[in-house]
Design a protein around this motif. Structure first.
Motif, short mmCIF file in Angstrom:
data_model
loop_
_atom_site.label_atom_id
_atom_site.label_comp_id
_atom_site.label_asym_id
_atom_site.label_seq_id
_atom_site.Cartn_x
_atom_site.Cartn_y
_atom_site.Cartn_z
N GLN A 1 0.81 -1.22 0.00
CA GLN A 1 0.00 0.00 0.00
C GLN A 1 0.85 1.27 0.00
OE1 GLN A 1 -2.50 -0.26 3.42
NE2 GLN A 1 -0.83 -0.07 4.88
N ASP A 2 2.12 1.16 0.40
CA ASP A 2 3.01 2.32 0.41
C ASP A 2 3.57 2.62 -0.97
OD1 ASP A 2 2.69 2.48 3.22
OD2 ASP A 2 4.26 0.97 3.49
N HIS A 3 3.37 1.71 -1.90
CA HIS A 3 3.86 1.88 -3.27
C HIS A 3 2.89 2.64 -4.16
CE1 HIS A 3 6.55 -1.35 -1.89
NE2 HIS A 3 7.37 -0.88 -2.79
N VAL B 1 -1.74 6.27 -7.94
CA VAL B 1 -0.63 6.25 -8.89
C VAL B 1 0.54 5.48 -8.27
CG1 VAL B 1 1.04 7.69 -10.15
CG2 VAL B 1 -1.35 8.42 -9.93
N ARG B 2 1.12 4.57 -9.04
CA ARG B 2 2.25 3.75 -8.58
C ARG B 2 3.48 4.63 -8.36
NH1 ARG B 2 6.00 0.92 -7.03
NH2 ARG B 2 6.62 -1.11 -7.80
N LEU B 3 4.11 4.49 -7.19
CA LEU B 3 5.31 5.25 -6.85
C LEU B 3 6.54 4.41 -7.16
CD1 LEU B 3 4.12 6.59 -3.38
CD2 LEU B 3 4.13 7.83 -5.56
N THR B 4 7.52 5.01 -7.80
CA THR B 4 8.77 4.30 -8.10
C THR B 4 9.99 5.01 -7.52
OG1 THR B 4 8.95 5.43 -10.23
CG2 THR B 4 7.86 3.27 -10.23
N ASP B 5 9.76 6.09 -6.79
CA ASP B 5 10.84 6.82 -6.13
C ASP B 5 10.88 6.41 -4.66
OD1 ASP B 5 12.76 9.25 -6.06
OD2 ASP B 5 11.34 9.62 -4.41
N ILE C 1 10.42 14.48 3.44
CA ILE C 1 11.05 13.15 3.41
C ILE C 1 11.77 12.84 2.10
CG2 ILE C 1 10.58 10.66 3.47
CD1 ILE C 1 8.46 11.25 5.62
N PRO C 2 11.18 13.06 0.91
CA PRO C 2 11.89 12.67 -0.31
C PRO C 2 13.24 13.35 -0.51
CG PRO C 2 9.58 13.00 -0.78
CD PRO C 2 9.81 13.50 0.63
N ALA D 1 11.81 0.39 -4.63
CA ALA D 1 11.21 1.14 -5.74
C ALA D 1 10.69 0.21 -6.84
CB ALA D 1 12.23 2.12 -6.31
N SER D 2 11.27 -0.98 -6.95
CA SER D 2 10.81 -1.92 -7.97
C SER D 2 9.62 -2.75 -7.50
CB SER D 2 11.95 -2.85 -8.40
OG SER D 2 12.28 -3.74 -7.35
#
Length: 129
Positions: free
Chosen positions: A34-36, A42-46, A83-84, A101-102
């Motif tokens: 769920q954190d992705h 929207v899918r997070l990749t960072d 955070i980022p 990230a993957s």
């Protein structure tokens, strides 16, 4: 005389920079499925965005994983937004960002450093060996 001028300059203009940042919080968390995804789906990749979403899920949305701990700092949207750009890896981090990230799931330990309730940087460690 030159030494006195230098010492006076340092005393007047450097004290804030000379203060050491303190450990202001820490927590264990699972960076799970769920954190992705952000709140719009929207899918997070960072990696930094996934760390941020994890804290939003814990503090804002009430969707913590079973092993997620609360922390004293990231209940604020303003602090979560940092955070980022403030995360760094601890010695055991290795390929953790790419793995997560993957789409990988990982248990991590986070140390938060800063002043008062303002985070300056966080250190991400693998939570289990």
């Amino acid at each position: 005389m030159r030494l006195i001028a230098i010492l006076t300059f340092c005393a007047l203009f450097v004290p804030g920079a000379a203060q050491a940042q303190q450990l202001i919080g820490s927590y264990y968390t699972t960076l799970g499925p769920q954190d992705h995804y952000n709140s719009s789906g929207v899918r997070l990749t960072d990696f930094g965005a996934i760390l941020q979403q994890d804290r939003a899920n814990v503090h804002r949305f009430g969707r913590a994983d079973a092993s997620d701990q609360r922390d004293p700092i990231f209940g604020s949207r303003e602090n979560r937004s940092r955070i980022p750009s403030i995360w760094t890896l601890g010695a055991s981090g290795g390929g953790l960002p790419a793995y997560v990230a993957s789409g990988g799931i990982s248990y991590v330990y986070i140390e938060i450093y800063g002043f008062g309730n303002t985070p300056q940087y966080i250190v991400v460690h693998q939570g289990a060996g």
